[in-house]
Design an enzyme around this catalytic site. Sequence first.
Site, short mmCIF file in Angstrom:
data_model
loop_
_atom_site.label_atom_id
_atom_site.label_comp_id
_atom_site.label_asym_id
_atom_site.label_seq_id
_atom_site.Cartn_x
_atom_site.Cartn_y
_atom_site.Cartn_z
N GLY A 81 74.44 -19.33 66.77
CA GLY A 81 75.61 -19.51 67.64
C GLY A 81 75.59 -18.55 68.81
O GLY A 81 74.73 -17.68 68.91
N ARG A 84 76.54 -13.81 72.21
CA ARG A 84 76.84 -13.00 73.40
C ARG A 84 77.06 -13.91 74.61
O ARG A 84 76.74 -13.56 75.73
CB ARG A 84 75.74 -12.00 73.68
CG ARG A 84 74.36 -12.63 73.83
CD ARG A 84 73.45 -11.64 74.46
NE ARG A 84 72.10 -12.15 74.52
CZ ARG A 84 71.14 -11.58 75.20
NH1 ARG A 84 71.39 -10.49 75.88
NH2 ARG A 84 69.93 -12.08 75.21
N ASP A 115 75.70 -6.46 69.98
CA ASP A 115 76.82 -5.91 70.75
C ASP A 115 77.45 -6.94 71.70
O ASP A 115 78.42 -6.64 72.39
CB ASP A 115 76.38 -4.67 71.55
CG ASP A 115 75.27 -5.00 72.55
OD1 ASP A 115 74.85 -6.18 72.64
OD2 ASP A 115 74.80 -4.08 73.24
N ASP A 242 66.67 -23.30 68.33
CA ASP A 242 67.94 -23.00 69.00
C ASP A 242 67.73 -22.76 70.49
O ASP A 242 68.70 -22.59 71.22
CB ASP A 242 68.62 -21.79 68.37
CG ASP A 242 67.71 -20.57 68.31
OD1 ASP A 242 66.61 -20.70 67.77
OD2 ASP A 242 68.11 -19.51 68.82
N ASN A 243 66.49 -22.73 70.93
CA ASN A 243 66.22 -22.53 72.35
C ASN A 243 65.63 -23.79 72.99
O ASN A 243 64.96 -23.71 74.02
CB ASN A 243 65.27 -21.35 72.55
CG ASN A 243 65.93 -20.03 72.18
OD1 ASN A 243 67.16 -19.91 72.21
ND2 ASN A 243 65.13 -19.04 71.83
N ASP A 252 67.27 -20.86 77.90
CA ASP A 252 67.10 -19.58 77.21
C ASP A 252 65.81 -18.86 77.60
O ASP A 252 64.87 -18.76 76.82
CB ASP A 252 67.20 -19.74 75.69
CG ASP A 252 68.66 -19.75 75.24
OD1 ASP A 252 69.54 -19.78 76.12
OD2 ASP A 252 68.91 -19.70 74.04
P1 AMP Z 1 67.89 -15.53 71.59
O1 AMP Z 1 66.73 -14.87 70.97
O2 AMP Z 1 68.35 -14.89 72.88
O3 AMP Z 1 67.74 -17.00 71.72
O4 AMP Z 1 69.13 -15.28 70.60
C1 AMP Z 1 69.11 -15.63 69.27
C2 AMP Z 1 70.49 -15.40 68.67
O5 AMP Z 1 70.85 -14.02 68.72
C3 AMP Z 1 71.61 -16.14 69.35
O6 AMP Z 1 72.50 -16.56 68.36
C4 AMP Z 1 72.22 -15.09 70.25
O7 AMP Z 1 73.56 -15.37 70.56
C5 AMP Z 1 72.08 -13.85 69.39
N1 AMP Z 1 72.04 -12.61 70.18
C6 AMP Z 1 71.04 -12.19 70.99
N2 AMP Z 1 71.34 -11.01 71.54
C7 AMP Z 1 72.57 -10.66 71.11
C8 AMP Z 1 73.44 -9.54 71.34
N3 AMP Z 1 73.10 -8.54 72.13
N4 AMP Z 1 74.63 -9.54 70.69
C9 AMP Z 1 74.98 -10.54 69.89
N5 AMP Z 1 74.21 -11.61 69.63
C10 AMP Z 1 73.02 -11.68 70.23
MG MG Z 2 68.76 -18.51 72.42
#
Ligand code: AMP
Ligand code: MG
Length: 464
Positions: A81, A84, A115, A242-243, A252
């Site tokens: 989900g 951020r 965060d 998810d990407n 993403d």
């Molecule tokens: P990503 O690797 O950017 O596709 O993110 C994978 C998951 O981690 C997603 O659910 C993002 O919303 C969550 N996520 C990534 N960075 C953060 C962050 N700094 N704080 C909270 N959730 C994060």
């Molecule tokens: Mg993502």
Amino acid sequence: MNLATNLPETFYRAVAPVPVEAPKLVARNDALAAALGLAEDWFERPETLAALSGNGPFPGQEPVALAYSGHQFGNWVPVLGDGRAHLIATLETPKGLFEIQLKGSGATPFSRNGDGRAALGPMLREYIVSEAMAGFGIPTTRALAVVTTGEEVYRRRKEPGAILARVARSHVRVGTFQFAASRRDVEGLRALADHELKRSYSGYPADDSRFLWLLENAIARQAKLIAQWMCVGFIHGVMNTDNMAISGETIDYGPCAFMDTFHPKKVFSSIDEWGRYAWDQQPGIALWNLTRFAECLLPLLDADQEKAVVQARVALEKFLPQFEQHFELGMMAKLGIAERRADDGDFIAATLKMLMEMELDFTLFFRNLTRGEEPGDASWQAAWKARLEGKAPGTDLMARMNPVYIPRNHQVESALKEAEEGNYTRFNTLCDLLRTPFGEKLNMAGFEAAPLAAEEVHATFCGT
Ligand code: AMP
Ligand code: MG
């Protein structure tokens, strides 16, 4: 209007961004704002800065964080989900509906231990690279603005915080379908599929065959997208389910990059130790992700699950041939040849092998070829001329397929470093050049050049 009017409640949480200390607009995309039908003075309005920083609402809209699941590097994660990110608006534009999402806008119910924030570097990086993608004519989410927050985030070091506003037709991912399917929520799946058809597609049938149509068309778009990425040397870096957007837009941008020296096994992501998402792995991974998508759709395809499986399999079997067709046509066009012969796959493979063995810069090789130079070795040159069958190469075609400028890592990295110090000159120059990346600009040769050995960037970080 917002997303909540279309999607069942299981797919989102109504949650507002977390306000920030001292927002400052550091990057703005006026052309995109105009295309979205936003007023000419939109960026100057105080309520715009408030909306882009999460300090206030987008007028008339309600923010949400979307739920999704996903396979990350092949491992199943039931709840990911928007941890951020906040979807702050859905706009009706002359080109249809578009969503605005903030990234780095604070914690949500999906943040787990994160965060909820983002650092300036990675947000500017997504801005540059996604706008370059748009400049190449490759489907992508777009970057509308970057706001610094006046707060610090703690990553490998202390970094300035920032929020990216990005625009997409839809933020629905393979992982969104997995979220519903893993809960056996067939009604949710149906609503999600209908939502996605409305948002990202047109011309689909009105009856239940629309779900197979969605699968077939998502497969077709993804096959073309991956081919387009590969033809410009792009490596997404985190092709987790998810990407991957069902709309067929690139989404993403994390540890992604464009290759300098060609190598089919190149990765940039510092966490991709096994090369799962290397340049040449991308078609296979896309098919793997689409297979997960097809599995989610099975309950909608046919009441008889055996028949549904057959339909899904037949649709999935079209992915690799479609990818190959786009990739081969694209590569042949880069070589100045408009049509594709049955044995061109071999010629392309030989070309790539030569590039790898000679350690040539992917972009410059095709650029030099377009300019009428004779890059590559003599035996490759002879093979190319033989394939041209005595005709001249289609230089117009080559000029349309072979960019002069790509977001080279070393350039991007120095632009980000200078921006962190408050100097956005290089960032703005790069964005300008990449808006029309196929046309040579005066006095910009430095941006075409491959990195010197000392300038080479070997890994990029997720920056989460
Ligand atoms: P990503 O690797 O950017 O596709 O993110 C994978 C998951 O981690 C997603 O659910 C993002 O919303 C969550 N996520 C990534 N960075 C953060 C962050 N700094 N704080 C909270 N959730 C994060
Ligand atoms: Mg993502």
